[in-house]
Design an enzyme around this catalytic site. Structure first.
Site, short mmCIF file in Angstrom:
data_model
loop_
_atom_site.label_atom_id
_atom_site.label_comp_id
_atom_site.label_asym_id
_atom_site.label_seq_id
_atom_site.Cartn_x
_atom_site.Cartn_y
_atom_site.Cartn_z
CG HIS A 79 27.06 61.38 25.65
ND1 HIS A 79 27.72 62.59 25.58
CD2 HIS A 79 27.39 60.72 24.51
CE1 HIS A 79 28.43 62.65 24.46
NE2 HIS A 79 28.24 61.53 23.79
CG ASP A 108 10.78 88.12 13.42
OD1 ASP A 108 10.87 86.89 13.61
OD2 ASP A 108 11.03 88.97 14.29
CD1 TRP A 144 21.14 56.45 20.99
CD2 TRP A 144 19.45 57.74 20.31
NE1 TRP A 144 21.09 56.40 19.62
CE2 TRP A 144 20.07 57.19 19.17
CE3 TRP A 144 18.35 58.58 20.13
CZ2 TRP A 144 19.63 57.45 17.87
CZ3 TRP A 144 17.93 58.84 18.82
CH2 TRP A 144 18.57 58.28 17.72
CB SER A 171 10.35 72.05 21.18
OG SER A 171 11.38 72.89 20.74
CB SER A 172 11.48 69.11 16.89
OG SER A 172 12.50 68.92 17.79
CG HIS A 255 18.41 56.23 8.54
ND1 HIS A 255 19.59 55.79 9.08
CD2 HIS A 255 18.74 56.91 7.43
CE1 HIS A 255 20.59 56.16 8.30
NE2 HIS A 255 20.10 56.84 7.28
CD GLU A 257 16.59 63.26 15.24
OE1 GLU A 257 15.46 63.62 14.84
OE2 GLU A 257 17.35 63.98 15.91
CE1 TYR A 259 21.77 60.66 5.71
CE2 TYR A 259 19.82 59.32 5.95
CZ TYR A 259 21.15 59.42 5.63
OH TYR A 259 21.86 58.33 5.25
CB SER A 270 26.53 74.37 0.53
OG SER A 270 26.54 72.97 0.57
CG HIS A 304 20.75 50.99 7.60
ND1 HIS A 304 20.71 51.92 6.60
CD2 HIS A 304 20.87 51.71 8.74
CE1 HIS A 304 20.79 53.14 7.12
NE2 HIS A 304 20.89 53.03 8.41
CG HIS A 305 19.69 52.02 12.28
ND1 HIS A 305 20.72 52.77 12.77
CD2 HIS A 305 19.16 52.74 11.27
CE1 HIS A 305 20.80 53.91 12.10
NE2 HIS A 305 19.86 53.92 11.18
CB THR A 330 26.43 61.05 0.56
OG1 THR A 330 25.14 60.65 1.01
CG2 THR A 330 27.16 61.72 1.70
CE LYS A 333 23.57 67.34 -0.10
NZ LYS A 333 23.60 68.80 -0.26
NE ARG A 452 26.38 51.60 20.45
CZ ARG A 452 25.35 52.18 19.82
NH1 ARG A 452 24.78 51.60 18.79
NH2 ARG A 452 24.90 53.34 20.22
#
Lengths: 527, 282
Positions: A79, A108, A144, A171-172, A255, A257, A259, A270, A304-305, A330, A333, A452
């Site tokens: 998932h 293009d 994941w 690809s990315s 991390h 990722e 963002y 925006s 921090h993870h 943040t 914003k 979890r």
């Protein structure tokens, strides 16, 4: 190439797309590729969503009723992988393809053939990823984050998963290179960097993040591969390796990722809010600087993870302080968005509703993020449903709400048809109400002590799990309405004007709806 | 603010946020983090509430401004759009004020963290080892060690379509065959590791969790004054039975604890260690 040759070459073509299926296979057109990305992302959203439905069905009440624990773990793992790499990221790349050339006044993307390739890798990568469900030992089931040593217990699926991740990464990175090349080289005369729409800015920053961290992920998973098959022990303690090093490498990717998954959403919001507030974006340059600061900070907060892995106190303090700092840009914003609305002349069409939903619900996810940054409290929150609630607020009501807002906002431009506004509003309200029934109670579950990634739970957690599951089923069903609206708008509907929204600003709104096959064959003048 | 008042206030805030009117059953359902039974867990709880209230206050200001604007600055009530779009003063203010708020959070957080990680001068040490899917406890000073697994009743009920109602099982999924027993009022140091994959040892009432990692020995500590039974679970995904390796800590007065240790030693002398391990592995 001289002026004369260009004319010769073009005079005999009508610039239209090829016919039939081959149009989509061989296309090098940014709009066609954008459409492919967006439809692929929608398909993955439903496949990943179906897995979430299995998870919520098993968690509907205590006891094991629907799937066995191993299959449950396969569902949580896939998932996440599918939603992150298959739904959210391709949706953003699809939006970038459609919009960046139109927003900066280019015909293009800069690298059209690579563009085709970077899309067409994805269906193969995800077919391979999904096929692992039918392999001996099942699909990957280690989460994941694919932490060793657990992930090394995966069956036949293991090398297929690694290869699929490599393909997604390639690809990315190619998509990111294309975005950077396009933005830096193909802006219309007068379109200086500080005049670019914020969506273009946030994507430029995102593209640099992608190029910086996707190879790190590729390195980490390759080390897993050699650990399993080639006798290395990068992460195996028994061979002198270090399982925690994997986590450091993974989160050094992971991390930024996060963002990558939210910066383009900031850009979308925006764009939408000023249109419907009929007022220019407040603090344009501070928005740019805030995005860049967030991107920089994302590289120095990864651990921090990992507060519970047993780092030295000095390390924990550093990562706690650095993480708390992210609240500053943040916050800037969010304040800017609210100031953009202030003294505007607001209307509330579906894209604006999704943007406002984003601001409120993403901010709630930001608050729980700030709470998670506090290391001592994180010792309680870590790996509980509080974390699950947090990242679904920032990813579902953050990233996905922004993507849906973008779809409603630009769909009339893309297709030339207006969507059904009544149905769009129904979709927004159904989604917003049900997503909160789904995820808000998960805060309580986590604080009350539910870990979890468990398939069954103590009966004290029964009520909130049932509420959450009901919200989940309703949210899932509501998204069928979105698919219906999108498809029916592609097929027909009231004719959209070129400007579509009366407060819309930007080059894309100067083109016809739908826009010509090659967006700007002559560069527009930007004052 | 008095303790009672603060408890009332947070319940009111959390209860208000609840989407369904569960009302009076708030405590029963567990809406909030536990205050726990140690000095550390209380400190973590107070820190959690402090940050929560600060977030609530910021939310009231930001969302208040936003909804006021949505209400007053609508086209349908005839609002005309202004044209301002920047103010360096405002930008500086809303960079500095949040920064100051963050510092006010960081100070108590730093104190709590340093206290949490201070494993010096323990009265006793217990080695905790995670296995797929059970815990092993080793009282190094006493020569007592044993495995601790999910209890039989929960294990029967958690089988696929077992037909046993989990609600009929006492402490479903939170009960074990052999409890970890601690003496009250003693600083206990835990040395935490794992034998196969990564696990995480978590009892919410003690206020922390710590990962059990193969090849690493992590340190943590607790000091529980109040005798009682405290329950927790493995908190790091460790394979198919991750959800089925609970932790139960029983804290006893010193006298009862000493008697328990003596009894354990007596049993250990009767059973050979090999037999114990084999029995546990089954």
């Amino acid at each position: 190439m001289s002026e004369a040759t260009t004319h010769d070459a073009h005079d005999h073509h009508d610039h239209g797309p090829a016919k039939g299926l081959m149009r989509w296979v061989t296309t090098t057109n940014h709009k066609d590729i954008g459409t492919l990305y967006l439809l692929f992302s929608l398909l993955m959203f439903f496949i990943g969503g179906a897995m979430a439905m299995v998870i919520r069905a098993e968690l509907f009440e205590p006891g094991m009723q629907v799937v066995n624990p191993h299959f449950f773990n396969q569902m949580t793992t896939n998932h996440a992988l599918i939603m992150i790499f298959g739904a959210v990221m391709p949706a953003f790349v699809g939006l970038a393809n459609w919009l960046i050339p139109m927003m900066i006044g280019a015909p293009d993307m800069a690298l059209p053939r690579m563009n085709n390739w970077s899309f067409w890798i994805l269906p193969f990568a995800f077919t391979m990823m999904l096929s692992t469900i039918f392999m001996d030992g099942g699909a990957p089931a280690a989460g994941w984050t694919i932490y060793p040593p657990l992930v090394l217990q995966t069956g036949d699926a293991f090398p297929f998963m690694i290869f699929a991740i490599h393909m997604m990464g390639i690809s990315s990175v190619m998509g990111a290179i294309n975005v950077i090349a396009t933005i830096l080289n193909m802006r219309a005369p007068g379109m200086t960097l500080m005049k670019m729409p914020l969506f273009v800015w946030t994507w430029l920053i995102t593209a640099y993040l992608l190029i910086a961290v996707m190879p790190v992920l590729a390195g980490a998973v390759t080390m897993l591969l050699t650990d399993k098959y080639f006798g290395t022990s990068f992460f195996t303690a028994a061979g002198g390796g270090d399982p925690v090093m994997y986590q450091h490498i993974f989160w050094f990717f992971g991390h930024p990722e996060v963002y990558i998954l939210i910066l383009p959403a900031f850009g979308i919001v925006s764009q939408i809010i000023p249109t419907f507030a009929r007022k220019p974006l407040f603090g344009y340059s501070s928005m740019v600087y805030a995005s860049a600061s967030i991107a920089f900070l994302s590289f120095i907060v990864w651990a921090h993870h990992m507060f519970t892995v047993g780092m030295p106190v000095a390390g924990e303090l550093f990562f706690m302080y650095a993480t708390m700092l992210i609240a500053v840009p943040t916050g800037v914003k969010v304040f800017n968005w609210v100031s953009t609305m202030w003294k505007g002349s607001m209307t509330f069409e579906t894209p604006m509703l999704f943007a406002l939903g984003f601001v409120v619900l993403f901010t709630i996810g930001g608050f729980s993020g700030l709470m998670l940054a506090i290391a001592p409290s994180d010792f309680q929150y870590h790996d509980t449903y509080f974390v699950v609630a947090h990242f679904h607020y920032v990813l579902v009501t953050g990233a996905i709400f922004a993507i849906m807002g973008a779809a409603y906002y630009w769909l009339p431009k893309w297709t030339g048809h207006m969507y059904n506004e009544t149905l769009g509003k129904w979709h927004f309200w159904l989604s917003t109400i049900t997503v909160n029934i789904l995820f808000f109670p998960q805060h309580f579950l986590g604080l009350a002590g539910m870990p979890r990634r468990i398939p069954d739970y103590s009966v004290q957690f029964a009520e909130f799990n049932m509420i959450s599951s009901i919200g989940g089923f309703a949210f899932g069903l509501s998204q069928l309405l979105f698919a219906y609206i999108v498809i029916s708008t592609i097929r027909g509907g009231a004719k959209a004007t070129d400007k579509v929204w009366d407060g819309a600003e930007g080059l894309e709104w100067t083109l016809s709806s739908p826009p010509p096959y090659h967006s700007f064959s002559e560069a527009p003048e930007v004052k | 603010m008095s303790q009672n008042k603060s408890v009332w206030l947070h319940r009111a805030l959390l209860g208000g946020a609840m989407l369904l009117g569960a009302g009076g059953a708030v405590a029963e359902y567990g809406l909030n983090m536990t205050q726990g039974v140690t000095e550390v867990s209380g400190e973590v709880y107070r820190l959690h509430m402090l940050i929560f209230y600060i977030c609530c206050a910021i939310a009231v200001v930001v969302f208040g401004a936003m909804f006021y604007s949505i209400w007053k600055h609508r086209k349908s009530v005839g609002a005309q759009a202004a044209n301002f779009h920047e103010s360096t003063t405002v930008e500086i203010i809303w960079t500095i004020v949040p920064f100051a708020i963050l510092i006010s959070m960081a100070i108590p957080a730093t104190k709590a963290l340093i206290n949490l990680e201070d494993t010096s001068d323990p009265d006793m040490t217990i080695k905790v080892t995670g296995y797929q899917w059970m815990w092993h406890y080793d009282y190094a000073d006493e020569g007592v060690s044993f495995f601790s697994r999910l209890d039989e009743k929960s294990n029967a009920a958690r089988q696929m379509n077992s037909g046993i109602d989990p609600a009929s099982v006492e402490d479903y999924l939170l009960n074990v065959d052999n409890r970890l027993v601690l003496p009250a009022g003693k600083k206990v140091r835990f040395l935490i590791t794992a034998n196969d994959v990564i696990h995480s040892w978590w009892v919410p009432s003690l206020g922390w969790k710590k990962d059990a990692i193969p090849g690493y020995i992590n340190e943590a500590w607790t000091k529980v004054e109040q005798p009682g039974v405290y329950r927790g679970q493995c908190a790091e995904l460790c394979g198919k039975d991750h959800g089925f390796m609970p932790i139960v800590v029983e804290v006893m007065e010193q006298g009862a604890y000493d008697a328990w240790v003596a009894a354990q030693k007596a049993t250990a002398q009767n059973d050979s260690p090999v037999a114990t391990v084999v029995a546990a592995a089954n």
